[in-house]
Design a protein around this motif. Structure first.
Motif, PDB file in Angstrom:
ATOM      1  N   GLU A  77     -56.329  36.973  26.813  1.00  0.00           N
ATOM      2  CA  GLU A  77     -56.320  36.878  25.359  1.00  0.00           C
ATOM      3  C   GLU A  77     -57.555  36.173  24.815  1.00  0.00           C
ATOM      4  N   ARG A  78     -58.081  35.201  25.551  1.00  0.00           N
ATOM      5  CA  ARG A  78     -59.223  34.404  25.084  1.00  0.00           C
ATOM      6  C   ARG A  78     -60.427  35.271  24.728  1.00  0.00           C
ATOM      7  N   GLU A  79     -60.644  36.353  25.454  1.00  0.00           N
ATOM      8  CA  GLU A  79     -61.841  37.158  25.198  1.00  0.00           C
ATOM      9  C   GLU A  79     -61.569  38.407  24.359  1.00  0.00           C
ATOM     10  N   ARG A  80     -60.335  38.526  23.860  1.00  0.00           N
ATOM     11  CA  ARG A  80     -60.044  39.634  22.952  1.00  0.00           C
ATOM     12  C   ARG A  80     -60.986  39.568  21.745  1.00  0.00           C
ATOM     13  N   GLN A  81     -61.476  40.700  21.313  1.00  0.00           N
ATOM     14  CA  GLN A  81     -62.437  40.815  20.212  1.00  0.00           C
ATOM     15  C   GLN A  81     -63.851  40.357  20.591  1.00  0.00           C
ATOM     16  N   HIS A  82     -64.058  40.023  21.861  1.00  0.00           N
ATOM     17  CA  HIS A  82     -65.400  39.596  22.286  1.00  0.00           C
ATOM     18  C   HIS A  82     -65.913  40.355  23.513  1.00  0.00           C
ATOM     19  N   VAL A  83     -65.026  40.982  24.271  1.00  0.00           N
ATOM     20  CA  VAL A  83     -65.423  41.588  25.536  1.00  0.00           C
ATOM     21  C   VAL A  83     -65.746  43.066  25.358  1.00  0.00           C
ATOM     22  N   VAL A  84     -66.783  43.501  26.071  1.00  0.00           N
ATOM     23  CA  VAL A  84     -67.172  44.914  26.098  1.00  0.00           C
ATOM     24  C   VAL A  84     -67.012  45.407  27.530  1.00  0.00           C
ATOM     25  N   PHE A  85     -66.293  46.502  27.685  1.00  0.00           N
ATOM     26  CA  PHE A  85     -66.095  47.084  29.006  1.00  0.00           C
ATOM     27  C   PHE A  85     -67.262  48.012  29.320  1.00  0.00           C
ATOM     28  N   GLN A  86     -68.008  47.687  30.383  1.00  0.00           N
ATOM     29  CA  GLN A  86     -69.205  48.447  30.738  1.00  0.00           C
ATOM     30  C   GLN A  86     -68.852  49.484  31.802  1.00  0.00           C
ATOM     31  N   MET A  87     -68.826  50.749  31.399  1.00  0.00           N
ATOM     32  CA  MET A  87     -68.537  51.836  32.335  1.00  0.00           C
ATOM     33  C   MET A  87     -69.854  52.435  32.799  1.00  0.00           C
ATOM     34  N   GLY A  88     -70.045  52.512  34.108  1.00  0.00           N
ATOM     35  CA  GLY A  88     -71.360  52.857  34.661  1.00  0.00           C
ATOM     36  C   GLY A  88     -71.594  54.343  34.855  1.00  0.00           C
ATOM     37  N   GLY A  89     -72.895  54.713  34.837  1.00  0.00           N
ATOM     38  CA  GLY A  89     -73.361  56.064  35.166  1.00  0.00           C
ATOM     39  C   GLY A  89     -74.387  55.981  36.251  1.00  0.00           C
ATOM     40  N   MET A  90     -74.198  55.063  37.212  1.00  0.00           N
ATOM     41  CA  MET A  90     -75.090  54.878  38.366  1.00  0.00           C
ATOM     42  C   MET A  90     -76.507  54.486  37.940  1.00  0.00           C
ATOM     43  N   GLY A  91     -76.594  53.286  37.345  1.00  0.00           N
ATOM     44  CA  GLY A  91     -77.905  52.735  37.003  1.00  0.00           C
ATOM     45  C   GLY A  91     -78.628  53.551  35.965  1.00  0.00           C
TER      46      GLY A  91
END
Length: 455
Positions: A77-91
């Motif tokens: 909950e602490r990082e809700r509204q602050h975290v971005v999920f980084q989904m990769g495409g191999m560099g």
């Protein structure tokens, strides 16, 4: 009531996505020190597709757990509204395929209600880079992060502030400048200097934050010792894997790795040993004791709830399946299936559930309209089903195939079936093979040409 407010990417100081660094403890620490937005480490999409979402009531987190039980992504909950999920495409591999970039981003923007961002490196020419970012902007993304180096350039190469500035002037969406740790960002006030040099909307910090996440503090750096202890507290609090904790601490120690403390850290093989290396053994003991007590309490509550909801017609026993007690390839499930066939009952039906609290399994087997299950939860679906079969067999007074039961009719049946298959195969070979060839082979006559080894 929680209101989901879309992230704003203007005027922000951001923790960059870093492999093996951007796990939950580092993200929370960066937020504590003043970061506005934190990116998780780059995760491959196929891994997430295979994961199961689990609410971890002990840690008060949401976990995405792989089939091998490894936690791939953990948030709270602490990082809700602050975290971005980084989904990769191999560099930076996708940089050479703009059509695919455009297709992926368009699909994400249309299919997800959250803001989508993109992070790229610059191309060999400014013109090609600007053409690419304009195509990316048209997909509808909320912001673009630009690492101001070409894909073959390393951290020691100068960051191309002029190219980031040209991008910022060419698009209307927020541009997040990245790559300034080596040339610009040595302390908090340098973040603004880098932002001005690139005309970017926001600044994303990688290595400078990895070395000391208190780079985000307006008041200046915390002593490294305090920073590392704060990091360890989060690592213990959120059950971070010790190898990841160890890696991040080594990045902070850097030239101090050859000190006594650095050597103890390097030799540590558990979270407890890491804590002891930093004189935090008592903290580890106290925290783990709290979690164990909480886990026990939750398990008791869960069991009570299960008992209240339990179908009174289900026959229960406290049993587990131990394969060491059975002959190879013989299981209670096989015995139960054999018994059902003999008694002309429908084959057993298994219903298995997983408990979110500890990810253990429980199975109920239905035989002849009666349900059976073990009151003990198991670590896998297969074990839970075997335990349910044991409960059924013992209730019926039917052998379950254990070694201690003496002669095993299923083993004898298998031996007979194997012998019959062998006999049938030999019979088919006899029919297929000419008799004169068989005679020559058996008698070893001189009609066969046998090669000799040279001397």
């Amino acid at each position: 009531m929680t209101v989901n407010t879309p992230l704003c990417f203007r005027g922000k100081k951001i923790l960059a996505p870093m492999v093996r660094v951007g796990t939950l403890p580092m993200r929370l620490l960066a937020l504590d020190y003043g970061a506005d937005i934190v990116y998780c480490e780059e995760l491959i999409d196929i891994k997430m597709v295979q994961c199961k979402r689990v609410i971890n009531e002990v840690l008060e987190t949401v976990d995405f757990v792989a089939p091998n039980e490894r936690v791939v992504f953990r948030t709270c909950e602490r990082e809700r509204q602050h975290v971005v999920f980084q989904m990769g495409g191999m560099g930076a591999a996708l940089l050479s395929d703009p059509d695919k970039i455009e297709s992926i981003l368009t699909t994400l923007v249309k299919g997800i209600c959250k803001p989508i961002t993109c992070k790229i490196r610059i191309l060999p020419s400014v013109e090609d880079t600007l053409n690419l970012v304009k195509r990316i902007e048209k997909t509808g993304i909320a912001a673009i992060a630009v690492h101001g180096r070409k894909k073959e350039e390393r951290p020691q190469h100068p960051v191309h502030c002029d190219v980031i500035k040209a991008i910022a002037e060419a698009v209307s969406i927020p541009v997040i400048a990245n790559g300034g740790s080596h040339d610009f960002i040595k302390e908090y006030t340098d973040i603004e200097t880098f932002q001005e040099a690139t005309a970017a909307s926001s600044v994303m910090i990688a290595r400078a934050a990895m070395w000391n996440p208190s780079i985000f503090r307006k008041e200046g750096f915390f002593p490294l010792k305090d920073v590392m202890q704060d990091y360890i507290k989060y690592a213990v609090r959120y059950d971070n894997h010790y190898t990841n904790t160890k890696y991040c601490l080594c990045q902070m120690l850097r030239e101090q790795l050859e000190t006594t403390q650095g050597k103890r850290l390097h030799a540590a093989q558990s979270t407890q040993e890491i804590c002891e290396a930093f004189e935090m053994g008592d903290f580890y003991e106290e925290t783990t004791a709290i979690f164990e007590a909480k886990k026990t309490s939750l398990e008791t509550e869960t069991q009570d709830e299960d008992d209240q909801r339990e179908d009174p017609d289900v026959i229960k026993m406290a049993v587990r399946f131990d394969k060491r007690e059975y002959p190879p390839q013989i299981t209670p499930k096989m015995y139960l299936l054999e018994w059902c066939r003999k008694e002309k009952h429908p084959q057993p039906v298994y219903e298995t559930v997983q408990r979110p609290l500890d990810r253990l399994f429980c199975s109920v087997v239905t035989v002849a309209e009666q349900k059976y299950r073990s009151t003990l939860w198991d670590k896998s679906k297969k074990l839970a089903e075997q335990a349910a079969a044991i409960v059924c067999l013992r209730t019926l007074g039917v052998p379950e195939g254990k070694l201690c039961e003496g002669e095993n009719h299923l083993i004898n049946k298998r031996k007979r079936e194997d012998q019959e298959r062998l006999n049938n195969r030999d019979h088919r070979e006899d029919l297929a093979e000419p008799s004169h060839k068989k005679a020559n082979f058996i008698e070893g006559t001189s009609d066969m040409n046998v090669p000799t080894m040279p001397r």
